[in-house]
Design a protein around this motif. Structure first.
Motif, short mmCIF file in Angstrom:
data_model
loop_
_atom_site.label_atom_id
_atom_site.label_comp_id
_atom_site.label_asym_id
_atom_site.label_seq_id
_atom_site.Cartn_x
_atom_site.Cartn_y
_atom_site.Cartn_z
N PRO A 1 112.08 -4.05 -12.69
CA PRO A 1 112.44 -4.42 -14.06
C PRO A 1 112.56 -5.94 -14.20
O PRO A 1 113.19 -6.61 -13.38
N GLY A 2 111.91 -6.47 -15.21
CA GLY A 2 111.90 -7.91 -15.40
C GLY A 2 110.92 -8.64 -14.51
O GLY A 2 110.87 -9.88 -14.52
N GLY A 3 110.12 -7.91 -13.73
CA GLY A 3 109.20 -8.52 -12.78
C GLY A 3 108.03 -9.22 -13.44
O GLY A 3 107.71 -8.99 -14.61
N VAL A 4 107.37 -10.09 -12.68
CA VAL A 4 106.25 -10.91 -13.17
C VAL A 4 105.02 -10.65 -12.31
O VAL A 4 105.09 -10.66 -11.08
N LEU A 5 103.90 -10.42 -12.98
CA LEU A 5 102.60 -10.30 -12.34
C LEU A 5 101.87 -11.63 -12.50
O LEU A 5 101.77 -12.16 -13.61
N ALA A 6 101.36 -12.18 -11.40
CA ALA A 6 100.58 -13.42 -11.43
C ALA A 6 99.23 -13.16 -10.77
O ALA A 6 99.18 -12.60 -9.67
N VAL A 7 98.15 -13.56 -11.43
CA VAL A 7 96.80 -13.31 -10.93
C VAL A 7 96.03 -14.63 -10.92
O VAL A 7 95.95 -15.32 -11.95
N TRP A 8 95.45 -14.96 -9.77
CA TRP A 8 94.64 -16.17 -9.62
C TRP A 8 93.19 -15.88 -9.96
O TRP A 8 92.66 -14.81 -9.63
N SER A 9 92.53 -16.85 -10.60
CA SER A 9 91.11 -16.71 -10.92
C SER A 9 90.43 -18.07 -10.82
O SER A 9 91.02 -19.10 -11.18
N VAL B 1 90.02 -28.83 -11.29
CA VAL B 1 89.57 -28.93 -9.90
C VAL B 1 88.55 -30.04 -9.78
O VAL B 1 87.77 -30.29 -10.69
N GLU B 2 88.57 -30.71 -8.62
CA GLU B 2 87.68 -31.85 -8.39
C GLU B 2 86.52 -31.45 -7.50
O GLU B 2 86.36 -31.92 -6.39
N THR B 3 85.70 -30.50 -7.98
CA THR B 3 84.50 -30.09 -7.25
C THR B 3 83.35 -30.04 -8.22
O THR B 3 83.50 -30.24 -9.42
N GLU B 4 82.18 -29.75 -7.69
CA GLU B 4 80.99 -29.68 -8.54
C GLU B 4 81.03 -28.48 -9.47
O GLU B 4 80.27 -28.42 -10.45
N ARG B 5 81.95 -27.53 -9.25
CA ARG B 5 82.00 -26.33 -10.11
C ARG B 5 82.44 -26.66 -11.52
O ARG B 5 81.94 -26.09 -12.49
N GLY B 6 83.40 -27.60 -11.65
CA GLY B 6 83.76 -28.08 -12.98
C GLY B 6 84.81 -27.26 -13.70
O GLY B 6 85.70 -27.81 -14.32
N GLU B 7 84.73 -25.94 -13.68
CA GLU B 7 85.68 -25.10 -14.40
C GLU B 7 87.05 -25.15 -13.73
O GLU B 7 87.15 -25.22 -12.52
N PRO B 8 88.12 -25.11 -14.53
CA PRO B 8 89.46 -25.11 -13.93
C PRO B 8 89.79 -23.78 -13.28
O PRO B 8 89.30 -22.72 -13.70
N ASP B 9 90.62 -23.82 -12.24
CA ASP B 9 91.24 -22.60 -11.75
C ASP B 9 92.23 -22.11 -12.81
O ASP B 9 92.76 -22.91 -13.60
N VAL B 10 92.47 -20.81 -12.82
CA VAL B 10 93.35 -20.23 -13.83
C VAL B 10 94.37 -19.33 -13.14
O VAL B 10 94.03 -18.57 -12.23
N VAL B 11 95.62 -19.43 -13.58
CA VAL B 11 96.66 -18.48 -13.16
C VAL B 11 97.15 -17.73 -14.41
O VAL B 11 97.54 -18.38 -15.39
N TYR B 12 97.07 -16.42 -14.37
CA TYR B 12 97.58 -15.58 -15.45
C TYR B 12 98.94 -15.04 -15.05
O TYR B 12 99.13 -14.51 -13.95
N LEU B 13 99.90 -15.16 -15.96
CA LEU B 13 101.24 -14.61 -15.77
C LEU B 13 101.49 -13.54 -16.82
O LEU B 13 101.18 -13.74 -18.00
N ALA B 14 102.04 -12.42 -16.41
CA ALA B 14 102.32 -11.33 -17.34
C ALA B 14 103.65 -10.69 -16.98
O ALA B 14 103.96 -10.51 -15.80
N SER B 15 104.41 -10.35 -18.01
CA SER B 15 105.68 -9.68 -17.77
C SER B 15 106.03 -8.82 -18.99
O SER B 15 105.45 -8.99 -20.07
N ARG B 16 106.97 -7.94 -18.80
CA ARG B 16 107.42 -7.09 -19.89
C ARG B 16 108.58 -7.73 -20.66
O ARG B 16 109.07 -7.16 -21.64
N GLU B 17 109.01 -8.92 -20.21
CA GLU B 17 110.05 -9.63 -20.92
C GLU B 17 109.43 -10.42 -22.06
O GLU B 17 108.69 -11.36 -21.85
N ALA B 18 109.67 -10.01 -23.29
CA ALA B 18 109.07 -10.68 -24.45
C ALA B 18 109.74 -12.02 -24.70
O ALA B 18 110.89 -12.23 -24.33
#
Length: 231
Positions: free
Chosen positions: A181-189, A214-231
């Protein structure tokens, strides 16, 4: 202990193994180490900010005093474990890694990846478990206050096809089941995953997206998604 990215440096193969999930290899490119899974670049030691953020942002999002049990899905090069071990809030830290080779690169001499895990391998709060994340989630009786997942390059770029189910509605149901209860899900992408973000918003009242340049040739940023049931 990040090292600068040097695309001109030639990679040196340090180890390569065949396992139940395919081939996994460790390479060194200059001072940087790289993990390659089934011929796909997975991660390296050139930065680590987003992998650390995966843990710190999840812990920061928890209600005060509830950072009891932290699960890290994916040992990788060790940045997330280092961040968790440096934080006094978690009472327990469980790290799941399905590849024995990755565990060996951290724990068996010369253990080239051990320094990137900081004090994690010596921390008495840490339990390192060899298991597939999906299997663990479906069979465990544990409940986690922070569930931090970094087992793929993201919901749209999985290391193995079986991992794809984790990011669908059925997978989110499994993830919700093991959250305290109150926990947080974090997903790296490794990039934005808008379809996955929509699924998160359909299931969780509170969803936040954090971008890390990020400082590589890929260019796109890394993303962290956070989700929880606490509104």
């Amino acid at each position: 202990m990040p090292f600068p990215y040097d695309p001109a440096a030639q990679p040196e193969l340090l180890d390569r193994r065949e396992g139940p999930y395919g081939e996994v290899a460790l390479r060194r490119r200059g001072e940087r180490y790289e993990i390659i899974a089934n011929g796909c670049f997975l991660m390296d030691t050139s930065d680590g900010r987003s992998e650390r953020l995966l843990v710190s942002a999840a812990l920061d999002a928890l209600p005060a005093g509830t950072a009891g049990h932290l699960l890290i899905g994916g040992l990788g090069v060790g940045f997330s474990l280092a961040e968790a071990a440096a934080d006094p809030r978690p009472a327990r830290i469980t790290v799941l890694e399905r590849e024995q080779a990755v565990i060996d690169w951290h724990t068996v001499a010369p253990a080239p990846l051990a320094p990137f895990a900081g004090a994690g391998h010596a921390d008495p709060r840490v339990r390192l478990v060899q298991d597939d994340l999906l299997h663990h989630l479906r069979t465990t009786c544990e409940r986690y206050h922070a569930l931090c997942l970094d087992i793929d390059n993201g919901p749209d770029w999985t290391v193995t096809d079986a991992n794809g189910g984790l990011y669908g509605f059925a997978g989110l149901t499994v993830l919700e089941r093991v959250l305290a209860p109150g926990g947080v899900l974090a997903v790296w992408s490794a990039s934005a995953a808008p379809v996955f973000e929509e699924r998160l918003r359909a299931r969780f009242p509170q969803v936040t997206r954090l971008d890390v340049a990020v400082e590589t040739e890929r260019g796109e940023p890394d993303v962290v998604y956070l989700a929880s049931r606490e509104a």
